[in-house]
Design a protein around this motif. Structure first.
Motif, PDB file in Angstrom:
ATOM      1  N   SER A 151      12.287  -1.941   1.702  1.00  0.00           N
ATOM      2  CA  SER A 151      12.098  -3.387   1.846  1.00  0.00           C
ATOM      3  C   SER A 151      12.576  -4.103   0.583  1.00  0.00           C
ATOM      4  N   GLU A 152      12.913  -5.369   0.749  1.00  0.00           N
ATOM      5  CA  GLU A 152      13.332  -6.180  -0.408  1.00  0.00           C
ATOM      6  C   GLU A 152      12.216  -6.226  -1.452  1.00  0.00           C
ATOM      7  N   LYS A 153      10.996  -6.298  -0.983  1.00  0.00           N
ATOM      8  CA  LYS A 153       9.838  -6.325  -1.885  1.00  0.00           C
ATOM      9  C   LYS A 153       9.758  -5.042  -2.709  1.00  0.00           C
ATOM     10  N   ASP A 154       9.930  -3.870  -2.056  1.00  0.00           N
ATOM     11  CA  ASP A 154       9.833  -2.593  -2.769  1.00  0.00           C
ATOM     12  C   ASP A 154      11.014  -2.351  -3.710  1.00  0.00           C
ATOM     13  N   LYS A 155      12.138  -3.006  -3.464  1.00  0.00           N
ATOM     14  CA  LYS A 155      13.285  -2.887  -4.378  1.00  0.00           C
ATOM     15  C   LYS A 155      12.981  -3.521  -5.734  1.00  0.00           C
ATOM     16  N   LYS A 156      11.959  -4.367  -5.790  1.00  0.00           N
ATOM     17  CA  LYS A 156      11.590  -5.070  -7.029  1.00  0.00           C
ATOM     18  C   LYS A 156      10.428  -4.395  -7.766  1.00  0.00           C
ATOM     19  N   ASN A 157       9.991  -3.219  -7.291  1.00  0.00           N
ATOM     20  CA  ASN A 157       8.882  -2.522  -7.939  1.00  0.00           C
ATOM     21  C   ASN A 157       9.234  -2.137  -9.375  1.00  0.00           C
ATOM     22  N   ARG A 177       8.481   3.695   2.344  1.00  0.00           N
ATOM     23  CA  ARG A 177       7.430   2.708   2.039  1.00  0.00           C
ATOM     24  C   ARG A 177       6.750   3.153   0.756  1.00  0.00           C
ATOM     25  N   LYS A 179      16.052   3.407   3.506  1.00  0.00           N
ATOM     26  CA  LYS A 179      15.858   1.997   3.834  1.00  0.00           C
ATOM     27  C   LYS A 179      14.571   1.522   3.159  1.00  0.00           C
TER      28      LYS A 179
END
Length: 188
Positions: A167-173, A59, A165
């Motif tokens: 989140s999809e959101k954190d992959k875009k950071n 996270r 693992k």
């Protein structure tokens, strides 16, 4: 509670005094007066949060921009995590510095993360319950993030990358090349 300054200004490792016997244990996890005396300023924690995550869940690295920047006091209630912070304060002598700490349910250590630092953690145990206090409310329109695998930072997350693992959101950071930099506007 023992307070330990770290290599990043205002980032403090908090080590509780644990009283154990055959019945179990007791420790003081937070004392506002002692904490503020050590910090040398007032802190107003206004929200407590908790998450439960499985092994390999990462996270972060999260932060909120002003005027909703947050200081955090984080700890692990159950399990073990690698807790990571990155200094994003442009005028800090440790701008861009990365530090990591193992927090777990045995050492009961806590980390005080001042405003202006990105924060994240990865679960190293089968599962973990993570708890934290913040001094400003969650404001989704002000949230931002630093990508966990930024090549400039080279963070060692202590597990195989295929087990992480995110989140999809954190992959875009964002990366350090284009991340938001705090410029002294951290407190009113």
């Amino acid at each position: 509670m023992k307070f330990v300054r770290t290599e990043i200004c205002d980032l403090i490792l908090c080590e509780p005094i644990i009283f154990s016997d055959k019945r179990g244990y007791f420790f003081e996890s937070f004392n506002k007066e002692n904490f503020e005396n050590y910090l040398g300023k007032k802190i107003n924690f206004c929200q407590d949060n908790e998450s439960k995550s499985a092994f390999g869940v990462l996270r972060g690295l999260h932060f909120q921009k002003p005027p909703f920047a947050q200081s955090k006091l984080v700890r692990v209630v159950y399990g073990k995590v690698l807790d990571v912070v990155v200094d994003l304060r442009e005028d800090s002598i440790t701008f861009g510095k990365v530090l990591s700490f193992e927090l777990n349910d045995e050492n009961k250590k806590q980390l005080f993360i001042p405003r202006g630092l990105a924060h994240g953690f990865i679960v190293l145990s089968e599962e973990a319950i993570f708890s934290y206090k913040v001094d400003n409310y969650y404001a989704p329109q002000y949230e931002d993030g630093l990508i966990y695998n930024d090549d400039i930072l080279g963070i060692d997350w202590k597990i195989n990358s295929r087990d992480i693992k995110v989140s999809e959101k954190d992959k875009k950071n964002m990366t350090m090349r284009n991340i938001y930099k705090f410029k002294g506007e951290l407190y009113d």
